[in-house]
Design an enzyme around this catalytic site. Structure first.
Site, PDB file in Angstrom:
ATOM      1  N   LEU A  68      34.369  52.879  21.199  1.00 56.49           N
ATOM      2  CA  LEU A  68      35.713  52.278  21.147  1.00 56.49           C
ATOM      3  C   LEU A  68      36.663  52.924  22.077  1.00 56.49           C
ATOM      4  CD1 LEU A  68      35.850  51.560  17.247  1.00 56.49           C
ATOM      5  CD2 LEU A  68      35.023  50.040  19.103  1.00 56.49           C
ATOM      6  N   ASP A  69      37.449  51.862  22.669  1.00 59.24           N
ATOM      7  CA  ASP A  69      38.486  52.507  23.674  1.00 59.24           C
ATOM      8  C   ASP A  69      39.407  53.459  22.737  1.00 59.24           C
ATOM      9  OD1 ASP A  69      37.576  51.017  25.780  1.00 59.24           O
ATOM     10  OD2 ASP A  69      38.858  49.262  25.278  1.00 59.24           O
ATOM     11  N   LYS A  70      40.268  54.255  23.717  1.00 60.48           N
ATOM     12  CA  LYS A  70      41.200  55.194  22.943  1.00 60.48           C
ATOM     13  C   LYS A  70      42.267  54.346  22.009  1.00 60.48           C
ATOM     14  CE  LYS A  70      44.290  58.829  24.086  1.00 60.48           C
ATOM     15  NZ  LYS A  70      44.922  59.682  25.145  1.00 60.48           N
ATOM     16  N   LYS A 125      38.374  43.045  26.003  1.00 59.23           N
ATOM     17  CA  LYS A 125      39.638  42.998  26.651  1.00 59.23           C
ATOM     18  C   LYS A 125      39.644  42.146  28.302  1.00 59.23           C
ATOM     19  CE  LYS A 125      41.594  47.397  24.937  1.00 59.23           C
ATOM     20  NZ  LYS A 125      41.683  48.719  25.073  1.00 59.23           N
TER      21      LYS A 125
END
Ligand code: URA
Length: 239
Positions: A102-104, A190
């Site tokens: 998962l992205d930061k 995104k």
């Protein structure tokens, strides 16, 4: 397996510390005090106790974390805290790793395990494991977006995504949506919204295959999967 190895693997100390526990007579195997570190035990069959408490041996660990923002989905990082840094020692000794990334800034469901085979199958592009995300979008999300996602959209690098199921929960100058996708391209959610000219301002993963985020977990908290959840993952992967 050697008794000292088993206890060290389970996080009861280094091999040297475990040796001391044995020497002190703290360890029993089938009700017999064992002092020799070289003694072999069958973790499946033998009853091992330490200071009178049963020691449960397991090879694999399966954790569900509600990933907080600001933390990296990796095992090590030179700058940032990782999800593994958030684990208690007794869990970290199993050397688990996050299944996928998962992205930061993304929150929510993250499976952390040391079961490489399960991880491999869940991440295999051939398996098309669905993942559902909740997101807040910076503008109105429309039925046209729902249609576009249903057919797949073209990302900035020219890749055409597989169909995604977009549900509008609330549409306005900021919209709440749920999106289910069966792929895991870099920044996929995104970038899918960027493809229709919109921006994700908040992202949280809710599900991965049969696994649902336990909403009682605060951000950064985690728990072991239940037997039912593990079973559902095992059954799921053979589909
Ligand atoms: N899609 C993204 O853009 N980010 C994530 O962290 C997960 C899916």
């Amino acid at each position: 397996m050697r008794i000292d190895k088993m206890l060290a693997n389970l996080g009861f100390g280094s091999r040297k510390e475990v040796k001391k526990l044995l020497k002190d007579g703290a360890v029993k195997v089938n009700d017999r005090v064992i002092k020799d570190a070289k003694e072999h035990v069958d973790p499946e069959k033998d009853t091992v106790t330490l200071h009178g408490e049963a020691v449960e041996y397991k090879e694999f660990i399966y954790l569900m974390m509600n990933k907080p923002p600001g933390v990296i989905s990796a095992t090590e990082d030179n700058h940032d805290q990782t999800v593994i840094d958030l684990l208690e020692m007794e869990d970290a000794v199993f050397s688990p790793f996050p299944v996928g990334r998962l992205d930061k800034d993304t929150e929510g469901l993250l499976l952390i395990t040391n079961d490489g085979q399960l991880s491999h199958r869940l991440l295999s592009p051939k398996k098309h494991v669905p993942k559902t995300y909740f997101a807040v979008i910076d503008q109105e999300v429309t039925e046209e977006d729902v249609e576009a996602f249903k057919h797949g959209v073209v990302l900035d690098d020219g890749y055409e995504t597989k169909p995604g199921e977009l549900k509008i929960l609330k549409s306005g100058t900021r919209s709440d949506i749920e999106l289910t996708i069966t792929e895991g391209k870099f920044h996929q959610v995104k970038r899918m919204f960027e493809a229709v000219g919109k921006r994700v301002v908040y992202l949280k993963r809710l599900t991965m295959g049969p696994l649902e985020l336990d909403e009682s977990l605060e951000l950064g908290e985690y728990r072991e999967l239940t037997d039912e959840e593990i079973e559902s993952l095992m059954e799921y992967e053979v589909k």
